[in-house]
Design a protein around this motif. Structure first.
Motif, PDB file in Angstrom:
ATOM      1  N   ASP A 110       0.813  -1.223   0.000  1.00 12.49           N
ATOM      2  CA  ASP A 110       0.000   0.000   0.000  1.00 12.49           C
ATOM      3  C   ASP A 110       0.846   1.273   0.000  1.00 12.49           C
ATOM      4  N   LYS A 113      -0.725   4.230  -1.677  1.00 15.80           N
ATOM      5  CA  LYS A 113      -2.131   4.493  -1.381  1.00 15.80           C
ATOM      6  C   LYS A 113      -2.278   5.254  -0.067  1.00 15.80           C
ATOM      7  N   LYS A 114      -3.433   5.859   0.115  1.00 12.93           N
ATOM      8  CA  LYS A 114      -3.716   6.614   1.335  1.00 12.93           C
ATOM      9  C   LYS A 114      -4.399   5.694   2.341  1.00 12.93           C
ATOM     10  N   SER A 115      -3.762   5.487   3.480  1.00 15.35           N
ATOM     11  CA  SER A 115      -4.308   4.581   4.489  1.00 15.35           C
ATOM     12  C   SER A 115      -5.400   5.269   5.303  1.00 15.35           C
ATOM     13  N   ASN A 139      -7.298   1.100   2.957  1.00 10.73           N
ATOM     14  CA  ASN A 139      -6.982   2.340   2.252  1.00 10.73           C
ATOM     15  C   ASN A 139      -8.256   2.929   1.652  1.00 10.73           C
ATOM     16  N   ASP A 140      -8.121   4.070   0.987  1.00  8.02           N
ATOM     17  CA  ASP A 140      -9.302   4.783   0.491  1.00  8.02           C
ATOM     18  C   ASP A 140      -9.761   4.317  -0.892  1.00  8.02           C
ATOM     19  N   SER A 141      -9.270   3.170  -1.350  1.00  5.57           N
ATOM     20  CA  SER A 141      -9.715   2.640  -2.640  1.00  5.57           C
ATOM     21  C   SER A 141     -10.921   1.723  -2.427  1.00  5.57           C
ATOM     22  N   GLY A 198     -11.416  -1.778   0.166  1.00  2.00           N
ATOM     23  CA  GLY A 198     -10.185  -1.049   0.458  1.00  2.00           C
ATOM     24  C   GLY A 198      -9.215  -1.804   1.345  1.00  2.00           C
ATOM     25  N   THR A 200      -6.236  -4.296   2.284  1.00  2.04           N
ATOM     26  CA  THR A 200      -5.033  -5.004   1.854  1.00  2.04           C
ATOM     27  C   THR A 200      -4.609  -5.896   3.010  1.00  2.04           C
TER      28      THR A 200
END
Length: 214
Positions: A110, A113-115, A139-141, A198, A200
């Motif tokens: 990650d 990515k933004k946690s 994360n923000d996904s 989101g 992982t």
């Protein structure tokens, strides 16, 4: 490896001695013999040449090796793996060592990515000789990325440990949401997919006698 190689050479450092043995097309050239002293070293060195009778392509891909060895470095915290490619004038070398284990693994996955939480959630347990480790980070996904391993071997299609992990995660998240009044207040019903949105995660189990069906 020996059965599918033109030649294979073993160098074993054990009991303060160096033992060596070689094979040609899987057949021993001579018995194992002592060839020197190794007062401060232990370990096994294996050199081999893949057979063109078995493989249509015998050239190793550096990227594939790096990816797999990086997985092993994460799964075995503290182990140092040195990957060196001397096939060209521009020598490549990568040292792989991660003391953070699975937490470092999910942080690496990650890294771009933004946690949504400060640090990965890590859980470790052992029962009846079976060790289970898992690290999770959201994360923000909207994408779920869960990697499964049994005795360091990746299970791309999951397995019983993946099914158990998903069921337990859903049960715990839904239970917390219900008991805290979130689902009633927001008038929502959570499903397993909602809990893993989101997410992982890396799930690793170590079992004495694994049974693989895929």
């Amino acid at each position: 490896v020996n059965a599918v190689s033109v030649w294979l050479k073993l160098k074993i450092r054990r009991h303060y001695k160096i033992h060596e043995m070689s094979f040609t097309h899987g057949v021993a050239d001579a018995p194992l013999k002592v060839t020197g002293d190794a007062p401060n070293e232990t370990g096994t060195e294996v050199s081999f040449m893949p057979s063109t009778d078995t493989f249509t392509m015998t050239e190793f891909d550096y990227g594939t090796l790096e990816h797999r060895l990086r997985e092993l470095a994460f799964l075995n915290s503290g182990v140092r793996i040195l990957l060196t490619d001397k096939r060209h004038s521009d020598i490549k070398q990568e040292e792989l060592r991660y003391d953070g284990g699975l937490q470092a693994f999910v942080a690496y996955l990650d890294r771009a990515k933004k946690s949504l939480v400060d640090k990965p959630v890590a859980i470790h347990g052992e029962k009846d000789g079976i060790t289970v480790e898992v690290a999770m980070w959201w994360n923000d996904s909207y994408h779920e990325n869960v990697l499964c391993f049994t005795n360091n071997i990746p299970q791309r299609d999951g397995g019983t440990h993946m099914a158990g992990f998903r069921a337990a995660l859903t049960r715990q998240v839904v239970s917390y949401a219900d008991s805290s009044g979130i689902t009633k207040r927001e008038k929502v019903t959570l499903q397993g997919e909602d809990c893993r949105e989101g997410l992982t995660a890396v799930l690793s189990v170590k079992v004495p006698d694994p049974k693989f069906s895929s």
